[in-house]
Design an enzyme around this catalytic site. Structure first.
Site, PDB file in Angstrom:
ATOM      1  CG  ASP A  11      11.197  -6.161   3.683  1.00  0.00           C
ATOM      2  OD1 ASP A  11      10.446  -6.289   2.667  1.00  0.00           O
ATOM      3  OD2 ASP A  11      10.914  -5.241   4.391  1.00  0.00           O
ATOM      4  CG  HIS A  18       8.451  -0.460   4.953  1.00  0.00           C
ATOM      5  ND1 HIS A  18       9.510  -1.364   4.179  1.00  0.00           N
ATOM      6  CD2 HIS A  18       8.813   0.556   4.543  1.00  0.00           C
ATOM      7  CE1 HIS A  18      10.520  -0.273   3.825  1.00  0.00           C
ATOM      8  NE2 HIS A  18       9.975   0.722   3.809  1.00  0.00           N
ATOM      9  CG  ASP A  53      10.605  -9.101   7.571  1.00  0.00           C
ATOM     10  OD1 ASP A  53      11.623  -8.961   7.002  1.00  0.00           O
ATOM     11  OD2 ASP A  53      10.173  -8.771   8.673  1.00  0.00           O
ATOM     12  CE1 TYR A 228      18.723   0.066  10.843  1.00  0.00           C
ATOM     13  CE2 TYR A 228      17.203  -0.280   8.829  1.00  0.00           C
ATOM     14  CZ  TYR A 228      17.568  -0.613  10.195  1.00  0.00           C
ATOM     15  OH  TYR A 228      16.742  -1.414  10.874  1.00  0.00           O
ATOM     16  CE  LYS A 231      15.903  -1.038  14.420  1.00  0.00           C
ATOM     17  NZ  LYS A 231      17.423  -0.860  14.529  1.00  0.00           N
ATOM     18  CG  HIS A 242      11.591 -35.967  27.258  1.00  0.00           C
ATOM     19  ND1 HIS A 242      10.778 -36.687  28.065  1.00  0.00           N
ATOM     20  CD2 HIS A 242      12.666 -36.610  26.954  1.00  0.00           C
ATOM     21  CE1 HIS A 242      11.454 -37.863  28.218  1.00  0.00           C
ATOM     22  NE2 HIS A 242      12.473 -37.844  27.551  1.00  0.00           N
ATOM     23  NE  ARG A 265       9.458   7.901   8.960  1.00  0.00           N
ATOM     24  CZ  ARG A 265       9.543   8.216   7.598  1.00  0.00           C
ATOM     25  NH1 ARG A 265      10.628   7.950   6.946  1.00  0.00           N
ATOM     26  NH2 ARG A 265       8.561   8.357   6.950  1.00  0.00           N
TER      27      ARG A 265
HETATM   28  C1  F6R Z   1      10.914  -0.032   9.627  1.00  0.00           C
HETATM   29  C2  F6R Z   1      10.042  -0.063   8.472  1.00  0.00           C
HETATM   30  C3  F6R Z   1       9.144   1.339   8.259  1.00  0.00           C
HETATM   31  C4  F6R Z   1       9.847   2.448   7.423  1.00  0.00           C
HETATM   32  C5  F6R Z   1       8.924   3.583   7.190  1.00  0.00           C
HETATM   33  C6  F6R Z   1       9.783   4.397   6.182  1.00  0.00           C
HETATM   34  O1  F6R Z   1      11.794  -1.016   9.952  1.00  0.00           O
HETATM   35  O2  F6R Z   1      10.378  -0.658   7.892  1.00  0.00           O
HETATM   36  O3  F6R Z   1       8.859   1.805   9.498  1.00  0.00           O
HETATM   37  O4  F6R Z   1      11.024   2.676   7.988  1.00  0.00           O
HETATM   38  O5  F6R Z   1       7.879   3.176   6.640  1.00  0.00           O
HETATM   39  O6  F6R Z   1       9.922   3.915   4.922  1.00  0.00           O
HETATM   40  P1  F6R Z   1      10.395   4.724   3.818  1.00  0.00           P
HETATM   41  O7  F6R Z   1      11.598   5.221   4.185  1.00  0.00           O
HETATM   42  O8  F6R Z   1      10.734   3.361   2.690  1.00  0.00           O
HETATM   43  O9  F6R Z   1       9.282   5.394   3.100  1.00  0.00           O
HETATM   44 MG    MG Z   2      10.187  -6.178   8.352  1.00  0.00          MG
HETATM   45 MG    MG Z   3      10.853  -3.950   6.107  1.00  0.00          MG
END
Ligand code: F6R
Ligand code: MG
Ligand code: MG
Length: 382
Positions: A11, A18, A53, A228, A231, A242, A265
């Site tokens: 990512d 995200h 990603d 963390y 993810k 085969h 999150r």
């Molecule tokens: C989970 C993910 C999203 C973020 C959420 C908050 O893996 O990527 O759900 O955790 O959008 O993101 P921030 O803290 O960057 O605002």
């Molecule tokens: Mg991702």
């Molecule tokens: Mg991400």
């Protein structure tokens, strides 16, 4: 001739949250991979995305953990992250945990699934890529594909498969791995991999001849970084046909939108929804967790394809069920079992809340006149 298939993902920043990879970042990665192909570092490549990603699918003849191939992937991610920064994309450079490349990508942030094999005369492979979940999410389908005859008819019918498969399971907490044989050790295997946050199926081999049939990316970013940082949206390669599970036996394992950890999150269970490439974008509650499957053939190190395997009305009902499950489980709001158990949550506010409230907890002096057996592992049913 041995061919290596390397699927490496990161990512590096995405559009509108995200949510989805921006095409300009793909173009930046493409420049680097095209050059590596011209210079014979890699034989072929395909770049795609699932949610936020960026996915680099590469073939070459250099084996696993090759410095040149990994450096190529690193440079592609770096260039893509630069573009992400210039465009002001969200979380630009997120998974690139180090400033400089040394040796190979392990522990540096990107997820890696690599397999070196002798190409069969026809070599069909499926590459699965998921967003908003973690590597143990493939435990359940891998069991079904390689060990469950109710999923995979070939385990009963095909003489080459009839002996069963070997599962290499990694304990990500202890950094140890173990090989378990199916069908005879199925229950032991399930006892472990039913805890997918800790025990992750990393590789599968055909017992008859040790042919490797599958590999999963097992990086857990939170363990790598000590805190963390996202993810570990996992990728998986499965070889097909085969004497290996048929393409349809592999896909059959995804007809139940089973619950996986991740989603909003990185802290909620949600249904894994198989989608076509065009729907590989996280939307509702940053999900639901999505899975794309691309089918290729590999010939003399070249990638032929892909075909977008879940772009199919046969999976419409699975998606509909996933949405129903999403509706249902969302109604739990901040309650477990929708919300993950505290130690698996991406956001670690709970210790802060407990710290803040600690002086307001009053000892209940009468409470433990007799120690409750629930805390002592002793049965109260004599
Ligand atoms: C989970 C993910 C999203 C973020 C959420 C908050 O893996 O990527 O759900 O955790 O959008 O993101 P921030 O803290 O960057 O605002
Ligand atoms: Mg991702
Ligand atoms: Mg991400």
């Amino acid at each position: 001739m041995k061919t290596t298939l390397s699927v490496i993902k990161a990512d590096i920043g995405s559009l509108a949250g995200h949510h989805v990879v921006h095409p300009d970042t793909i173009a930046a990665a493409n420049k680097i991979l095209a050059e590596a192909k011209r210079n014979n570092v890699i034989s072929d490549y395909y770049i795609t995305y699932v949610g936020d990603d960026l996915q680099l699918i590469m073939t070459h003849s250099r084996g696993e953990l090759d410095t040149k191939v990994h450096e190529t992937a690193w440079n592609a991610f770096k260039e893509a992250a630069k573009v992400a920064k210039d465009l002001g994309l969200y979380a630009a450079g997120q998974d690139l945990l180090s400033d400089s490349f040394s040796g190979n990508l392990r522990g540096m942030g990107p997820g890696i699934a690599e397999m070196e094999f002798d190409e069969r005369p026809a070599e069909p492979v499926v590459i699965f890529m998921a967003d908003k979940t973690e590597p143990g999410a493939y435990n359940l389908p891998l069991y079904k594909i390689f060990a469950d005859p109710f999923n995979t008819a070939g385990l009963v019918i095909d003489p080459t498969m009839h002996e069963g498969y070997k599962f290499e399971v990694l304990d990500v907490y202890e950094g140890e791995s173990i090989i378990l044989n199916t069908p005879e050790e199925s229950y032991d295997l399930l006892a472990l991999i039913g805890t997918p946050s800790r025990y992750i199926v990393r590789r599968v081999y055909r017992k008859a001849d040790n042919l490797q049939a599958s590999v999963v990316s097992v990086e857990r970013l939170n363990l790598i970084a000590g805190k963390y940082v996202g993810k570990d949206d996992p990728v998986m390669v499965v070889r097909a046909q085969h004497g290996l599970p048929a393409l349809g036996e592999i896909l059959e394992a995804f007809t139940v939108p089973y619950l996986v950890p991740g989603w909003m999150r990185g802290s909620h269970y949600g249904p894994l929804m198989p989608v076509s490439q065009k729907d590989a974008r996280a939307t509702r509650f940053d999900g639901p967790p999505r899975l794309v499957g691309l089918g290729f053939n590999i010939k003399n190190g070249k990638l032929v394809g892909p075909t977008d395997l879940f772009d199919d009305p046969a999976f419409d009902e699975v998606r509909r069920t996933a949405v129903m499950i999403a509706d249902y489980i969302r109604k739990h709001g901040p309650f477990m079992p929708h919300r993950l158990e505290p130690q698996e949550m991406e956001y670690t506010t709970l210790p802060l809340v407990i710290e803040k409230l600690k002086n307001r907890f009053k000892k209940e002096t009468d409470m433990y006149k007799t120690k409750p057996s629930v805390y002592s592992h002793e049965s109260s049913h004599e």
